[in-house]
Design an enzyme around this catalytic site. Structure first.
Site, PDB file in Angstrom:
ATOM      1  N   THR A  21       9.935  38.670  15.959  1.00 60.23           N
ATOM      2  CA  THR A  21      10.021  37.296  15.805  1.00 60.23           C
ATOM      3  C   THR A  21       8.764  36.705  16.237  1.00 60.23           C
ATOM      4  OG1 THR A  21      11.300  36.639  17.484  1.00 60.23           O
ATOM      5  CG2 THR A  21      12.334  37.334  15.543  1.00 60.23           C
ATOM      6  N   GLU A  72      15.411  37.255  11.556  1.00 64.72           N
ATOM      7  CA  GLU A  72      16.857  37.897  12.036  1.00 64.72           C
ATOM      8  C   GLU A  72      17.587  38.110  10.596  1.00 64.72           C
ATOM      9  OE1 GLU A  72      15.178  35.534  13.547  1.00 64.72           O
ATOM     10  OE2 GLU A  72      15.543  35.623  15.640  1.00 64.72           O
ATOM     11  N   LYS A 122      16.158  13.019  19.929  1.00 61.92           N
ATOM     12  CA  LYS A 122      17.475  12.474  20.575  1.00 61.92           C
ATOM     13  C   LYS A 122      16.993  11.035  20.893  1.00 61.92           C
ATOM     14  CE  LYS A 122      19.139  16.848  21.179  1.00 61.92           C
ATOM     15  NZ  LYS A 122      18.404  17.973  21.724  1.00 61.92           N
ATOM     16  N   TRP A 178      20.829  11.425  16.623  1.00 64.91           N
ATOM     17  CA  TRP A 178      19.539  12.329  16.233  1.00 64.91           C
ATOM     18  C   TRP A 178      18.869  11.773  15.293  1.00 64.91           C
ATOM     19  CZ3 TRP A 178      22.010  17.929  16.581  1.00 64.91           C
ATOM     20  CH2 TRP A 178      22.415  18.260  17.836  1.00 64.91           C
TER      21      TRP A 178
HETATM   22  P1  AMP Z   1      11.087  33.076  10.904  1.00 66.98           P
HETATM   23  O1  AMP Z   1      12.192  34.210  11.606  1.00 66.98           O
HETATM   24  O2  AMP Z   1       9.647  33.166  11.807  1.00 66.98           O
HETATM   25  O3  AMP Z   1      11.004  33.199   9.393  1.00 66.98           O
HETATM   26  O4  AMP Z   1      11.766  31.587  11.276  1.00 66.98           O
HETATM   27  C1  AMP Z   1      13.058  31.397  10.843  1.00 66.98           C
HETATM   28  C2  AMP Z   1      13.227  29.640  10.903  1.00 66.98           C
HETATM   29  O5  AMP Z   1      12.215  29.279   9.988  1.00 66.98           O
HETATM   30  C3  AMP Z   1      14.411  29.167  10.630  1.00 66.98           C
HETATM   31  O6  AMP Z   1      15.349  29.556  11.583  1.00 66.98           O
HETATM   32  C4  AMP Z   1      14.283  27.729  10.034  1.00 66.98           C
HETATM   33  O7  AMP Z   1      14.068  27.106  11.256  1.00 66.98           O
HETATM   34  C5  AMP Z   1      12.750  27.839   9.758  1.00 66.98           C
HETATM   35  N1  AMP Z   1      12.851  27.828   7.996  1.00 66.98           N
HETATM   36  C6  AMP Z   1      12.790  28.963   7.142  1.00 66.98           C
HETATM   37  N2  AMP Z   1      12.940  28.482   6.063  1.00 66.98           N
HETATM   38  C7  AMP Z   1      13.244  27.181   5.960  1.00 66.98           C
HETATM   39  C8  AMP Z   1      13.351  26.038   5.043  1.00 66.98           C
HETATM   40  N3  AMP Z   1      13.389  26.441   3.814  1.00 66.98           N
HETATM   41  N4  AMP Z   1      13.383  24.923   5.436  1.00 66.98           N
HETATM   42  C9  AMP Z   1      13.477  24.620   6.885  1.00 66.98           C
HETATM   43  N5  AMP Z   1      13.242  25.471   7.694  1.00 66.98           N
HETATM   44  C10 AMP Z   1      13.230  26.610   7.435  1.00 66.98           C
END
Ligand code: AMP
Length: 540
Positions: free
Chosen positions: A184, A329, A437, A442
């Site tokens: 990640t 994940e 916040k 929120w």
């Molecule tokens: P990653 O593991 O780098 O792909 O990041 C995952 C995170 O990206 C998620 O937990 C979200 O916070 C954000 N994310 C992914 N897709 C979206 C989406 N369509 N809208 C908002 N946030 C997203």
């Protein structure tokens, strides 16, 4: 009593074998780093994957050992995916956009035995090599004619492949064995390794082909813009062979003009990428008065897709947007936004509001939202809380992690704050650490960013919370104007009136030339928070 059905393990090699046997002449087209297009088919890709598997055995790569890649989307990367996982080793895709120190950490933490790299990354590799003593060899993904001069003793990809026979019987592996590894791109702390299995990968590939997910078929031409080092290009290198779809790999050229050229030339029907990529493409298409002749749909996720972008794609260009949400994940697919029949009877306004959500869970993913005490919250589209998920393609623990068990009662906490409605549509309010916040309530930074980019003069926007003596935190809007625009602070704030609750309207606006992004194209809010932590709001 057990059922009396064949007990064949779900193995990644079965995907390429299937694509070879039933879609052998379906093309894979790649824009190469050396220049020009490479064109072959699933049968040839399978043959070369078997040659590469033999080469890996000859190099002494054993089952379960990790093999790293620093590479763009291309045919050689695709062969590595199948050769490495197919022979029982673990394909470790590394994000080259991370800082070199982070990459060094990742290579050493994963204990990569070999690292395959595209020529673009030679300077990076030369920097990394002295700090990665466990790597037994660095393989340049090119042919002899293009081998670069280097202080390192490099191996040549094409020489490796050509030196070996294509006779290789894929071993029958325990379907739970590890197949690939992706770290990640954490914005704080060390990156964490998510270790996929053969079983999780195949199930995810099945799930993502469903009609209400990516709807992939043998009639599709799929161009993954999302990199193969970002959650395996959202699984497309697995789901496309499963469906028998043609694949088009864009290599290193991800600018609007280069992508558009490939879309048209290869008659791409389906694509996928993060919002920032589409920004560049849409700007190019608009300023050159172009139209898409074959693109039917595009998957947008990784961060919230601004409603304005959905409108532009659908209304101006007739391209369906599949707003999707997921995480490294989660392999990554969790939800995709597709309508149920009754939604077509809704008013345009209602449908647009629904489309801005991240979508419904696909079978294989279960979701719930909980409060601070872990109590489940109602699925009413209003209550929001921490989003938890579970399913067979969701991570249960991180690779060689000292962090302990990440699960909460068997559920994975996503770190996202969301609502769920009666129809199962999930809407992300925010990343839990990005939510603002204000006076105990929120404010969603995503909603404010979406509102800002709906203004015709705004190219990109980010909202962060800034300390406020009375309200704890108030929103600050950081904006990049479109080229040639002269939008003022007052004009932009006026635009928010009537579009969001009055007390949500940002307290101040800062105009900048560009915004910082993470290695996977998300807004780098940690940097912005740091940069503006002493910003004096006019309301303070
Ligand atoms: P990653 O593991 O780098 O792909 O990041 C995952 C995170 O990206 C998620 O937990 C979200 O916070 C954000 N994310 C992914 N897709 C979206 C989406 N369509 N809208 C908002 N946030 C997203």
């Amino acid at each position: 009593m057990h059922g009396l059905m064949m007990d064949l393990p779900l193995n990644i090699s079965s995907l390429i074998r299937h694509a070879d046997r039933y879609h052998g002449d379906t093309e894979i087209v790649s824009r190469t780093v050396e220049g020009g297009l490479h064109r072959y088919d699933y049968a040839a890709a399978h043959r070369r994957s078997r040659q590469l598997a033999n080469a890996l055995v000859a190099l002494g790569v054993a089952p379960s050992q990790r093999v790293g890649t620093l590479a763009w989307n291309g045919h050689r990367h695709f062969e590595i995916y199948y050769a490495v996982s197919g022979m029982g080793a673990v394909c470790h895709t590394i994000n080259p956009r991370l800082f070199p120190e982070q990459i060094t950490y990742i290579v050493n933490h994963a204990e990569d035995s070999y690292v395959f790299f595209d020529l673009t990354f030679l300077p990076l590799v030369e920097k990394l090599a002295p700090h990665c003593p466990a790597v037994r060899g660095w393989v340049a993904m090119t042919d002899k004619a293009h081998m670069p001069d280097s202080s390192l003793d490099l191996l040549c990809y094409e020489d490796l492949v050509n030196a070996h026979s294509d006779r290789f019987d894929w071993p029958e592996l325990d379907e739970r064995s590890a197949s690939s590894l992706c770290y990640t791109s954490g914005t704080t702390g060390n990156p964490k390794g998510v270790l996929y299995s053969h079983r999780s990968t195949i199930l995810h590939a099945y799930g993502s082909c469903l009609p209400d997910a990516l709807n992939l078929s043998a009639r599709d031409v799929v161009l993954p813009v999302v990199p193969m080092f970002h959650v395996n290009a959202w699984g497309l290198p697995y789901s496309a062979p499963l469906a028998g779809a043609k694949l088009v790999f864009p290599g290193a050229q991800l600018d609007g003009a280069s992508l558009m050229e490939l879309f048209e030339q290869e008659q791409v029907s389906c694509s996928a990428g993060v919002p920032t990529i589409w920004l560049g493409l849409l700007q190019h298409v608009r300023s050159n008065a172009l139209q898409f002749s074959s693109l039917k749909r595009t998957v947008i996720g990784g961060s919230a897709c601004p409603p304005a972008m959905i409108r532009t794609f659908e209304d101006d260009y007739g391209v369906q947007v599949l707003h999707a949400w997921g995480m490294t994940e989660m392999s990554p697919l969790g939800t995709v936004n597709t309508f149920k029949s009754r939604h077509f009877a809704w008013s345009r306004e209602q449908r647009e509001a629904l489309q801005n959500k991240q979508g419904r869970a696909i079978f294989g993913v279960d979701m719930k939202i909980v409060d601070d005490q872990g109590n489940e919250l109602p699925r009413d589209g209003k209550a929001f809380g921490d989003l938890l998920v579970r399913g067979p393609w969701i991570c249960s623990e991180y690779y060689r992690s000292e962090g302990g068990d990440p699960l909460r009662d068997g559920w994975f906490p996503t770190g996202d704050v969301a609502t769920l409605d009666q129809d199962g549509f999930m809407h992300i309010t925010d990343r839990s650490k990005d939510v603002i916040k204000s006076g105990g309530e929120w404010i969603s930074s995503i909603d404010l960013e979406n509102t800002a980019v709906a203004h015709p003069a705004v190219a990109e926007a980010a909202v962060v919370g800034v300390a406020h003596p009375k309200w704890d935190e108030r929103p600050l809007l950081v904006v990049v104007r479109k080229p040639g625009e002269t939008l003022t602070r007052e004009e932009l704030l006026k635009f928010f009136e009537g579009r969001v609750a009055k007390w949500w309207i940002p307290d101040d606006v800062v105009f900048v030339d560009s915004l910082p992004h993470t290695a996977t194209g998300k807004l780098l809010k940690t940097r912005l928070r740091e940069e503006y932590k002493d910003h004096r709001l006019p309301t303070a």
